[in-house]
Design a protein around this motif. Structure first.
Motif, PDB file in Angstrom:
ATOM      1  N   ARG A  14      -1.083  -5.040  20.421  1.00 54.03           N
ATOM      2  CA  ARG A  14      -2.007  -3.985  19.996  1.00 54.03           C
ATOM      3  C   ARG A  14      -2.821  -4.459  18.795  1.00 54.03           C
ATOM      4  O   ARG A  14      -2.351  -5.258  17.994  1.00 54.03           O
ATOM      5  N   PHE A  15      -4.029  -3.933  18.690  1.00 53.36           N
ATOM      6  CA  PHE A  15      -4.891  -4.263  17.560  1.00 53.36           C
ATOM      7  C   PHE A  15      -4.280  -3.685  16.289  1.00 53.36           C
ATOM      8  O   PHE A  15      -3.851  -2.537  16.248  1.00 53.36           O
ATOM      9  N   ASP A  16      -4.225  -4.489  15.244  1.00 54.45           N
ATOM     10  CA  ASP A  16      -3.627  -4.095  13.965  1.00 54.45           C
ATOM     11  C   ASP A  16      -4.688  -4.161  12.877  1.00 54.45           C
ATOM     12  O   ASP A  16      -4.943  -5.226  12.310  1.00 54.45           O
ATOM     13  N   ILE A  17      -5.295  -3.028  12.599  1.00 55.25           N
ATOM     14  CA  ILE A  17      -6.366  -2.973  11.604  1.00 55.25           C
ATOM     15  C   ILE A  17      -5.876  -3.336  10.208  1.00 55.25           C
ATOM     16  O   ILE A  17      -6.639  -3.805   9.369  1.00 55.25           O
ATOM     17  N   ASN A  18      -4.572  -3.159   9.951  1.00 56.02           N
ATOM     18  CA  ASN A  18      -4.004  -3.468   8.636  1.00 56.02           C
ATOM     19  C   ASN A  18      -3.642  -4.943   8.466  1.00 56.02           C
ATOM     20  O   ASN A  18      -3.175  -5.338   7.402  1.00 56.02           O
ATOM     21  N   GLN A  19      -3.793  -5.722   9.501  1.00 59.44           N
ATOM     22  CA  GLN A  19      -3.529  -7.163   9.481  1.00 59.44           C
ATOM     23  C   GLN A  19      -2.135  -7.488   8.934  1.00 59.44           C
ATOM     24  O   GLN A  19      -1.970  -8.348   8.073  1.00 59.44           O
ATOM     25  N   THR A  20      -1.114  -6.833   9.496  1.00 58.28           N
ATOM     26  CA  THR A  20       0.267  -7.034   9.034  1.00 58.28           C
ATOM     27  C   THR A  20       0.876  -8.324   9.555  1.00 58.28           C
ATOM     28  O   THR A  20       1.904  -8.760   9.049  1.00 58.28           O
ATOM     29  N   GLN A  21       0.291  -8.920  10.570  1.00 64.44           N
ATOM     30  CA  GLN A  21       0.805 -10.114  11.239  1.00 64.44           C
ATOM     31  C   GLN A  21       2.155  -9.850  11.916  1.00 64.44           C
ATOM     32  O   GLN A  21       2.926 -10.772  12.162  1.00 64.44           O
ATOM     33  N   ASP A  22       2.430  -8.595  12.238  1.00 62.67           N
ATOM     34  CA  ASP A  22       3.655  -8.252  12.968  1.00 62.67           C
ATOM     35  C   ASP A  22       3.591  -8.815  14.372  1.00 62.67           C
ATOM     36  O   ASP A  22       2.511  -8.972  14.956  1.00 62.67           O
ATOM     37  N   THR A  23       4.776  -9.097  14.939  1.00 60.34           N
ATOM     38  CA  THR A  23       4.873  -9.581  16.304  1.00 60.34           C
ATOM     39  C   THR A  23       4.221  -8.579  17.259  1.00 60.34           C
ATOM     40  O   THR A  23       4.312  -7.371  17.072  1.00 60.34           O
ATOM     41  N   ASN A  24       3.592  -9.101  18.293  1.00 58.31           N
ATOM     42  CA  ASN A  24       2.913  -8.322  19.332  1.00 58.31           C
ATOM     43  C   ASN A  24       1.729  -7.518  18.791  1.00 58.31           C
ATOM     44  O   ASN A  24       1.496  -6.380  19.193  1.00 58.31           O
ATOM     45  N   THR A  25       0.981  -8.149  17.883  1.00 57.34           N
ATOM     46  CA  THR A  25      -0.262  -7.559  17.401  1.00 57.34           C
ATOM     47  C   THR A  25      -1.358  -8.617  17.450  1.00 57.34           C
ATOM     48  O   THR A  25      -1.102  -9.802  17.620  1.00 57.34           O
ATOM     49  N   PHE A  26      -2.606  -8.156  17.300  1.00 60.19           N
ATOM     50  CA  PHE A  26      -3.722  -9.060  17.031  1.00 60.19           C
ATOM     51  C   PHE A  26      -4.577  -8.394  15.970  1.00 60.19           C
ATOM     52  O   PHE A  26      -4.721  -7.176  15.945  1.00 60.19           O
TER      53      PHE A  26
END
Length: 181
Positions: free
Chosen positions: A108-120
Motif C-alpha cells: 500500500r502507498f505510505d504517504i508518511n514514508q515509514t519504510q514499513d514492510t509491504n508499503t511503497f
C-alpha cells in the motif's frame, strides 16, 4: 437421403449456429499487460527489480520499473546502466520482507514514508518519455496499492493508484522481471 432433407439439415445447423451465441455469451476480456489511465491504454512489455538492500526500518528497498515497447533498459556487467528509446514507464519504491525477490502480498502507498514492510512511498507514471532528453509527462501517485499474486518465476502484478491530480490508474503485468542487486 433426399436433396430436400439435406437442405433442411443445413438450414437447421445454420439457425442453431446463429442463435447459439449472443452478446451476453462473450467471455470477459483477458487481462493484458497494460496501463489504463485518463481514458487511454498503454501496453507494458518488460520490467526490472533493483534490490537496494536494507532500509532504516529493517525492510528491504526494492525499486520496480515497468516499461512499454519502445523503451529499452540497459545493463552492463550485471548493473543497470540506464534506459533509451521512447515510450511509457512506471516506477515504484517498495519496501519488502525479503531481498531475494519481490514477495507475494499487497503493498500500500505510505504517504508518511515509514519504510514499513509491504508499503511503497513513491510511484509515478511517465508518458511519452524519452530517457535521453528527460522529456515526458510525469504523474506521481498520492495513494494506491500493488498486489503481487505470483513471483515464481513469472510475476503477476495488479496496480491501482490515484495520481496527485485525482485521476485513477489501473495496470496489470504478468511476466518476468529482471533482478539487479
Amino acid at each position: 437421403m433426399s436433396l430436400h432433407f439435406k437442405q433442411l439439415v443445413v438450414c437447421a445447423l445454420i439457425i442453431f449456429a446463429l442463435t447459439a451465441c449472443n452478446n451476453n455469451d462473450e467471455p470477459s476480456p483477458d487481462l493484458s499487460n497494460s496501463i489504463f489511465y485518463d481514458g487511454n491504454e498503454y501496453y507494458l512489455e518488460s520490467g526490472v527489480l533493483l534490490h537496494k538492500g536494507l532500509s532504516e526500518k529493517e525492510s528491504y528497498k526494492i525499486d520496480l520499473t515497468l516499461v512499454s515497447p519502445g523503451l529499452t533498459i540497459h545493463a552492463v556487467d550485471g548493473e543497470l546502466a540506464g534506459m533509451s528509446g521512447f515510450g511509457h514507464s512506471m516506477h515504484f519504491k517498495l519496501f519488502a520482507a525479503s531481498n531475494d525477490k519481490l514477495p507475494l502480498g499487497a503493498y500500500r502507498f505510505d504517504i508518511n514514508q515509514t519504510q514499513d514492510t509491504n508499503t511503497f512511498d513513491y510511484g509515478s507514471i511517465l508518458l511519452n518519455y524519452t530517457p535521453e532528453t528527460g522529456i515526458g509527462t510525469e504523474h506521481s501517485f498520492s495513494s494506491g496499492s500493488i498486489e503481487v499474486s505470483a513471483n515464481n518465476p513469472k510475476y503477476e502484478l495488479t496496480i491501482n493508484c490515484i495520481t496527485n491530480e485525482g485521476k485513477t490508474l489501473t495496470a496489470y503485468y504478468s511476466g518476468f522481471l529482471s533482478d539487479y542487486f
